[in-house]
Design an enzyme around this catalytic site. Structure first.
Site, PDB file in Angstrom:
ATOM      1  N   GLU A  76      -7.082   5.024   6.974  1.00 42.86           N
ATOM      2  CA  GLU A  76      -6.942   6.424   6.820  1.00 42.86           C
ATOM      3  C   GLU A  76      -7.715   7.093   6.476  1.00 42.86           C
ATOM      4  O   GLU A  76      -8.148   8.538   6.311  1.00 42.86           O
ATOM      5  CB  GLU A  76      -5.266   6.281   6.103  1.00 42.86           C
ATOM      6  CG  GLU A  76      -4.566   5.924   7.517  1.00 42.86           C
ATOM      7  CD  GLU A  76      -2.879   5.603   6.466  1.00 42.86           C
ATOM      8  OE1 GLU A  76      -2.745   5.911   5.133  1.00 42.86           O
ATOM      9  OE2 GLU A  76      -1.981   5.438   7.193  1.00 42.86           O
ATOM     10  N   ASN A  93       0.722  -1.502  -0.260  1.00 38.66           N
ATOM     11  CA  ASN A  93       0.205  -0.162  -0.415  1.00 38.66           C
ATOM     12  C   ASN A  93       1.016   0.972  -0.329  1.00 38.66           C
ATOM     13  O   ASN A  93       1.855   1.797   0.845  1.00 38.66           O
ATOM     14  CB  ASN A  93      -0.948  -0.383   1.087  1.00 38.66           C
ATOM     15  CG  ASN A  93      -2.300   1.201   1.785  1.00 38.66           C
ATOM     16  OD1 ASN A  93      -1.319   2.123   0.701  1.00 38.66           O
ATOM     17  ND2 ASN A  93      -2.442   1.461   2.760  1.00 38.66           N
ATOM     18  N   GLY A 119       1.998   2.507  10.296  1.00 41.10           N
ATOM     19  CA  GLY A 119       3.409   3.697  10.242  1.00 41.10           C
ATOM     20  C   GLY A 119       4.139   4.105  11.316  1.00 41.10           C
ATOM     21  O   GLY A 119       4.782   5.446  11.599  1.00 41.10           O
ATOM     22  N   SER A 148       3.160  -1.954  10.054  1.00 39.36           N
ATOM     23  CA  SER A 148       4.885  -1.909  10.470  1.00 39.36           C
ATOM     24  C   SER A 148       4.780  -3.682  10.288  1.00 39.36           C
ATOM     25  O   SER A 148       6.166  -3.437  10.697  1.00 39.36           O
ATOM     26  CB  SER A 148       4.469  -1.409  11.853  1.00 39.36           C
ATOM     27  OG  SER A 148       4.403   0.108  12.279  1.00 39.36           O
ATOM     28  N   HIS A 181      -9.820   1.255   4.176  1.00 36.24           N
ATOM     29  CA  HIS A 181      -8.065   1.496   5.287  1.00 36.24           C
ATOM     30  C   HIS A 181      -8.030   2.948   6.595  1.00 36.24           C
ATOM     31  O   HIS A 181      -9.239   3.392   6.148  1.00 36.24           O
ATOM     32  CB  HIS A 181      -7.922   2.781   4.586  1.00 36.24           C
ATOM     33  CG  HIS A 181      -5.816   2.580   5.134  1.00 36.24           C
ATOM     34  ND1 HIS A 181      -5.751   3.171   5.815  1.00 36.24           N
ATOM     35  CD2 HIS A 181      -4.600   1.647   4.889  1.00 36.24           C
ATOM     36  CE1 HIS A 181      -3.838   2.586   6.531  1.00 36.24           C
ATOM     37  NE2 HIS A 181      -4.470   1.986   5.598  1.00 36.24           N
ATOM     38  N   LYS A 237       0.024   4.502  -0.683  1.00 34.26           N
ATOM     39  CA  LYS A 237      -0.614   5.439  -0.093  1.00 34.26           C
ATOM     40  C   LYS A 237      -0.101   6.746  -1.079  1.00 34.26           C
ATOM     41  O   LYS A 237       0.239   6.334  -1.853  1.00 34.26           O
ATOM     42  CB  LYS A 237      -0.412   5.911   0.896  1.00 34.26           C
ATOM     43  CG  LYS A 237      -0.586   4.294   1.940  1.00 34.26           C
ATOM     44  CD  LYS A 237       0.115   4.767   3.765  1.00 34.26           C
ATOM     45  CE  LYS A 237      -0.728   2.988   4.745  1.00 34.26           C
ATOM     46  NZ  LYS A 237      -0.173   3.733   6.020  1.00 34.26           N
ATOM     47  N   GLU A 289      -5.612  -4.863  10.483  1.00 30.62           N
ATOM     48  CA  GLU A 289      -4.777  -3.524  10.659  1.00 30.62           C
ATOM     49  C   GLU A 289      -5.054  -2.370  11.528  1.00 30.62           C
ATOM     50  O   GLU A 289      -5.894  -1.680  11.566  1.00 30.62           O
ATOM     51  CB  GLU A 289      -4.799  -2.102   9.404  1.00 30.62           C
ATOM     52  CG  GLU A 289      -3.762  -3.116   7.881  1.00 30.62           C
ATOM     53  CD  GLU A 289      -3.602  -2.322   6.857  1.00 30.62           C
ATOM     54  OE1 GLU A 289      -2.639  -2.241   6.810  1.00 30.62           O
ATOM     55  OE2 GLU A 289      -4.221  -1.131   6.617  1.00 30.62           O
TER      56      GLU A 289
END
Ligand code: PGA
Length: 258
Positions: free
Chosen positions: A101, A13, A176, A216, A99, A15, A170
Site C-alpha cells: 500500500e 498491521n 484485504g 487475508s 508494504h 493500517k 504478501e
C-alpha cells in the site's frame, strides 16, 4: 514453521485504523486473553499516534509494538515524516517497510532499502514486505519479481545484520480481499525467498531468517499456512483489529509441530 532454526513471528498491521482511545480499549481486551504460548514473537504495528498508548499498555508483556513506516533520514526538513530513532525512543521494536500500500503511493525499492538500513542501524526489526500483483502472477513472473524486490531491498545489509530482518511475503491480490494464497502457493514463494537469501548470504543465515506470509490470513486459515515449513509467521491486517481473532492466530502459531 521451523522452530529449531528461527523465530515464529505473528505481527499485526493495523493500517489506518483505530484511534489512541480505541487502541487502549483493544490492548486491555487483548492483554486479558493473551495466550501463554512460549513459541512465537508477537508484534502489533499501529498508526504512529497510537504508539504511545500501545507501548504503555503492553509494557511487561511479550508483545512488541511497531510502526507502519519510517523515514530513512536521521532528522531534518521532512515535514510529516518520522525517523527511526524517534520510533525507538517511543518504545517501538518493529517497523513495517515497503508494504504494497505504501509502494502504491510511490515508495520504490531504493526507498525500501534505505529504510531497512536505517531501521537496522537504529536497532529496530524491519518487517520488509514484498509481493506480486495478479497480473504478474498470471504472467508467470512471480519468482523473478520477488527475487528482484528482495535483492534490491537487502542491498548493503551485512552478513551480521541479515538475521535481524523479517521478510513478509504478501501477494497483492490476497491483501484485504479475502482471497488467501493457498498454503502451497505461499510456501512455494517463501521457499524461493529463502533460496535468494541463501545465495546472497549463506545457508546458515537463510535458515535463521523468519519469513512471514500476509494476505487475508485469519483465525480459520492460519493453522494450515503456518504448518508449511518455510512460513514462519504472519503479517495480519483485518484479523489483527479484533482481539479474539488475533489471539486465535497466535494460538495457531503455538501448534505442536516441529
Ligand atoms: P489483510 O492485510 O490481512 O487484511 O489481508 C494484510 C496486510 O496488508 O499486511
Amino acid at each position: 514453521m521451523n522452530r529449531k532454526y528461527r523465530k515464529t513471528v505473528i505481527a499485526g498491521n493495523w493500517k489506518m485504523n483505530k484511534t489512541p482511545t480505541e487502541t487502549k480499549e483493544f490492548m486491555a481486551a487483548f492483554k486479558g486473553m493473551l495466550p501463554k504460548g512460549r513459541w512465537c514473537d508477537i508484534a502489533l504495528c499501529v498508526p504512529a499516534v497510537c504508539i504511545p498508548a500501545a507501548v504503555r499498555a503492553m509494557r511487561e508483556t511479550r508483545v512488541g509494538i511497531g510502526a507502519e513506516n519510517c523515514n530513512a533520514n536521521a532528522s531534518g526538513a521532512y515535514t510529516g515524516e518520522i525517523a527511526t530513532n524517534m520510533l525507538v525512543d517511543a518504545g517501538c521494536k518493529y517497523v513495517i517497510i515497503g508494504h504494497s500500500e505504501r509502494r502504491a503511493m510511490g515508495e520504490t525499492d531504493a526507498d525500501v532499502n534505505a529504510k531497512v538500513l536505517a531501521a537496522l542501524e537504529a536497532g529496530l526489526t524491519p518487517i520488509m514486505c514484498c509481493g506480486e500483483s495478479l497480473e504478474q502472477r498470471e504472467a508467470g513472473i512471480t519468482e523473478e519479481w520477488i527475487t528482484m524486490q528482495i535483492k534490491l531491498g537487502l542491498q548493503n545489509v551485512t552478513e551480521d545484520k541479515i538475521r535481524k530482518v523479517v521478510i513478509a511475503y504478501e501477494p497483492i491480490w490476497a491483501i484485504g480481499t479475502g482471497r488467501t494464497a493457498t498454503p502451497e502457493q505461499a510456501q512455494e514463494v517463501c521457499e524461493s525467498i529463502r533460496a535468494v537469501v541463501r545465495k546472497l548470504y549463506s545457508s546458515k543465515n537463510a535458515r535463521a531468517v523468519s519469513i512471514l506470509y500476509g494476505g487475508s490470513m485469519n483465525e480459520k486459515n492460519a493453522y494450515e499456512l503456518l504448518a508449511q515449513p518455510d512460513i514462519d509467521g504472519g503479517l495480519i491486517g483485518g484479523a489483527s483489529l479484533v482481539p479474539e481473532k488475533f489471539v486465535q492466530i497466535i494460538e495457531a502459531a503455538n501448534q505442536p509441530i516441529v
